[in-house]
Design a protein around this motif. Sequence first.
Motif, PDB file in Angstrom:
ATOM      1  N   GLY A   1       9.655  72.023  27.724  1.00 14.30           N
ATOM      2  CA  GLY A   1       7.656  73.216  28.500  1.00 14.30           C
ATOM      3  C   GLY A   1       6.957  72.792  27.813  1.00 14.30           C
ATOM      4  N   TYR A   2       5.682  72.898  27.311  1.00 12.51           N
ATOM      5  CA  TYR A   2       4.509  72.882  26.041  1.00 12.51           C
ATOM      6  C   TYR A   2       4.408  73.445  25.038  1.00 12.51           C
ATOM      7  N   ASP A   3       4.027  72.984  24.239  1.00 12.85           N
ATOM      8  CA  ASP A   3       3.812  73.693  22.679  1.00 12.85           C
ATOM      9  C   ASP A   3       2.397  72.662  22.073  1.00 12.85           C
TER      10      ASP A   3
ATOM     11  N   GLY B   1       3.244  69.586  22.210  1.00  6.86           N
ATOM     12  CA  GLY B   1       3.051  68.670  23.642  1.00  6.86           C
ATOM     13  C   GLY B   1       3.825  69.027  24.800  1.00  6.86           C
ATOM     14  N   ILE B   2       4.251  68.329  25.516  1.00  7.90           N
ATOM     15  CA  ILE B   2       5.436  68.000  26.747  1.00  7.90           C
ATOM     16  C   ILE B   2       6.514  68.263  25.879  1.00  7.90           C
ATOM     17  N   LEU B   3       7.256  69.041  25.950  1.00 11.93           N
ATOM     18  CA  LEU B   3       8.443  68.716  25.554  1.00 11.93           C
ATOM     19  C   LEU B   3       9.841  69.304  26.434  1.00 11.93           C
ATOM     20  N   GLY B   4      10.994  69.403  25.745  1.00  6.66           N
ATOM     21  CA  GLY B   4      12.283  69.039  26.358  1.00  6.66           C
ATOM     22  C   GLY B   4      13.533  68.884  25.130  1.00  6.66           C
TER      23      GLY B   4
ATOM     24  N   THR C   1       6.079  64.062  20.423  1.00  9.37           N
ATOM     25  CA  THR C   1       5.233  63.264  18.522  1.00  9.37           C
ATOM     26  C   THR C   1       6.745  63.717  17.747  1.00  9.37           C
ATOM     27  N   GLY C   2       8.461  62.858  18.453  1.00  9.72           N
ATOM     28  CA  GLY C   2       9.353  63.168  17.564  1.00  9.72           C
ATOM     29  C   GLY C   2      10.683  63.467  18.702  1.00  9.72           C
ATOM     30  N   LYS C   3      11.526  63.554  17.741  1.00 10.45           N
ATOM     31  CA  LYS C   3      12.841  64.193  19.297  1.00 10.45           C
ATOM     32  C   LYS C   3      13.956  64.389  17.979  1.00 10.45           C
ATOM     33  N   SER C   4      15.005  65.792  18.235  1.00 11.82           N
ATOM     34  CA  SER C   4      15.552  66.389  17.299  1.00 11.82           C
ATOM     35  C   SER C   4      16.988  66.311  17.762  1.00 11.82           C
TER      36      SER C   4
ATOM     37  N   ILE D   1      13.155  63.633  14.272  1.00 12.13           N
ATOM     38  CA  ILE D   1      12.379  62.998  13.608  1.00 12.13           C
ATOM     39  C   ILE D   1      10.620  64.165  14.063  1.00 12.13           C
ATOM     40  N   ASN D   2       9.731  63.742  13.521  1.00 12.60           N
ATOM     41  CA  ASN D   2       8.231  63.686  13.703  1.00 12.60           C
ATOM     42  C   ASN D   2       7.872  62.285  13.534  1.00 12.60           C
ATOM     43  N   ASP D   3       7.151  62.019  14.458  1.00 13.59           N
ATOM     44  CA  ASP D   3       6.843  60.676  14.568  1.00 13.59           C
ATOM     45  C   ASP D   3       4.719  59.760  13.106  1.00 13.59           C
ATOM     46  N   GLU D   4       4.757  59.673  12.996  1.00 18.21           N
ATOM     47  CA  GLU D   4       3.810  59.202  12.589  1.00 18.21           C
ATOM     48  C   GLU D   4       2.609  59.085  13.936  1.00 18.21           C
ATOM     49  N   THR D   5       1.951  59.550  14.157  1.00 20.95           N
ATOM     50  CA  THR D   5       0.952  59.811  14.668  1.00 20.95           C
ATOM     51  C   THR D   5      -0.843  59.746  13.925  1.00 20.95           C
ATOM     52  N   SER D   6      -1.918  59.717  15.399  1.00 20.91           N
ATOM     53  CA  SER D   6      -2.949  60.007  14.958  1.00 20.91           C
ATOM     54  C   SER D   6      -3.638  61.042  14.239  1.00 20.91           C
ATOM     55  N   SER D   7      -2.659  62.539  14.928  1.00 19.98           N
ATOM     56  CA  SER D   7      -2.683  63.679  14.255  1.00 19.98           C
ATOM     57  C   SER D   7      -1.585  64.100  13.178  1.00 19.98           C
ATOM     58  N   ASN D   8      -0.678  63.465  12.969  1.00 25.83           N
ATOM     59  CA  ASN D   8       0.074  63.230  12.009  1.00 25.83           C
ATOM     60  C   ASN D   8      -0.630  62.033  10.934  1.00 25.83           C
ATOM     61  N   ILE D   9      -0.554  61.989   9.628  1.00 28.01           N
ATOM     62  CA  ILE D   9      -1.533  61.166   9.104  1.00 28.01           C
ATOM     63  C   ILE D   9       0.104  60.623   8.283  1.00 28.01           C
TER      64      ILE D   9
END
Length: 766
Positions: A442-444, A448-451, A476-479, A504-512
Amino acid sequence: MIDPTRLLRSAFLALALLFLAPVGAGGTLLGVEAAQAATVARISVIGNKEVDDAAVIKYLAVRVGEQATSAKLSASVDALQATGLFKSVSVTMQGSTVVVKVVENSIVSSVQFEGNQRFSDANLVAMIDLMNRGTVDQAGLDRDIATIKKAYTDVGYTNVDVSTRLEPAGNGRTRVVFVINEGGRSGIAAINFTGNNSISSWNLKSIIKTHETGWLSWLLRDDNYTQEQLDVDRVLIQQYYANHGFPDAQVTSAVAEYDAKRNGYFITYTIVEGDRYSFGKIGVETSIAGLDANNLTNTIRTRQGDRFSSAELQQSAQDMAVEATNLGYPFADVRPRVERDPATGTFGVTYLVDEGAHLYVERINITGNAKTRDFVIRRELGFAEGDPFNRAMVTAGKQHIEALGFFSKVDVSAQPGSAADKVILNINVTEQSTGDYGITAGYDSSSGILGELSVTERNFLGRGQYIKASLGASQTGKSFNFSFTEPYFMGLKMSAGVDAYHIINDETSSNIYGTTSTGAQFRFGLPVTRDLSAQLFTGLDQTVIADSDHNSSFFTDGQKLNKAWVGYSLTYNTLDDQKHPTEGLYATLTQQYVGWNYNFVKTEAKARYFMPIFPDAGLVGSVKGQAGIINTFGSSGLNPVEAFNYGNTLVRGFQPSNMGPRIGAQPVGYTAYAGGSLEATFPIPMLPETYGLSGSVWADAAVVGGQGASGAVDPTSINQPLKSSVGASIIWDSPFGPLRGDFAYVLTKATDDKTQMFALTLQTLL
């Protein structure tokens, strides 16, 4: 010359001999059957090649040493023909020998199928009886052809053609080939209703089992036509009318017409609605000594002025009988006395509570549960062997068993026991699959794209336990998640469970900064009343911060945040339907204390009330309110990870974690909020209900306050505490879960709040 006197005397003598002769069984004259029957000295079998003599003789109705009567010889022929092994059979008596002449059917060497796509070869082999028979006979082949045709017809292939081709395989054996021409799959071209002046066709289509062919029919296979299904639909329509103010409604006909050009059926239901009624005066009367009728009024679902509902009437009577049992009157029998007043269009109802027959449950027999343990079913009944027998309790128990979701069918019947006051209860269940292997994508808007890959079992080891393991991934991550629930902890009506996770929430351009959280929670749930339940929970968590770019002012790379918590939640639920509610209240109150590296209490309350606006048109309104506050103690303070960071779940149109106070342009969250929402949901005109699509319009507003970290807050992030928006949504009841796309227009916001015009999220009650 013949002497007339002598001739007459001879005639009388012949008649006397005829009538005076003893008559044998079956009306056969004594001596005639005996003359025809002879003792069998030998049995000879002729013409058999594959079937040995002993197998043939086994089916005969006569044996060596017995008399071979014509009845036994005829029965022997019938028995041999019934085996399906022979094309022709004759059994005759030649002297003292029984001669059996047979012509064998061909032996089946193999079975093949041609032209089948809808069903696999294995599916078709399981349907037919040819391999069990082992021989080729036309009558058996005709039955197998009819079975295959019915299977295809049941899934919409009404033009299917099935024939057989017999191929020699050597040694007197035959290869049987079923040639299948599936033809085009027939669907439902249109469903029409006549006479439904008060309830829309869209509403009626949503409650019947027959559905029009739509763009998802290839996947759902829900557009099949069968006469049995139409009969079920007629009952469903009448029940729907009876529960929506029309107790006299009837479906006078349900007609299906096939259109070869459209390769589909046009189905028309003809309805006579009758008059609309509502409930009048409601009362309770009891003849049971010591039972106060006022103690039973809380079970009444029928209220004066509400539209008439047969289901609410029967459910009220059942709940009242159960409540009387709980009050110590196990033989209470509740019957609603209904008084019709056509002049006012009302039904007055008096619930009569009387003493029923004193019967006891002698034995409970449970069948059909190959996987599910007996105790899983028994504990849902609320009574056991030796307890008083009460039909309301039996009905309630049946509903509880059905609600488990383990069975496709539950039948409960009662029969007399060993004494006049004993009853034997028989429960027969048909089990269904309770395990799921899920692969979803899906998409959130925020992830973003998730599965997700998941394995779920709702009846683990047949003990009624719930277990689920899942692996999720997004841009943006894994669970990693694991959940286990025991619904009856230590045999009590209290659930217990554990949830473990690694997110896990990755450090990205949108996540400081990024986070890696690992934790587990133990929970216990118990019912308080019919509509109120409580849950206690406690858990541990460790979150590791990832900030390799050192962009955060509040955390350092590799910093560990530990917490432990204990709390409770209360849930109040009076919804009429958990998936598509139209009426009722759903509310939660959650409070938890968080310690270790923290020292605060978090409290949240959420509620949503549903009401039908135009019920016959499917228009449903809802009002939602929610509020939360975090109270800190001591000097440990708070940080942005634990503060409230709601975005579009509080006010649609705002980005998650980008609404509220900022320090140095970094969102820090808020410690208090209060919000509300108004929403109206409606079916989308001209679209078939099988698409699962509906629309809504809404308005959201909320006020946020406080800050999730100490420091000077950017003024432009708090210059407007009121957040509000309006918009419209498309809601899709998809095979993967309810999804909604929200189109939002933000009315008020702070300067630094980040907004989004569209968001795709999962549909939830709160």
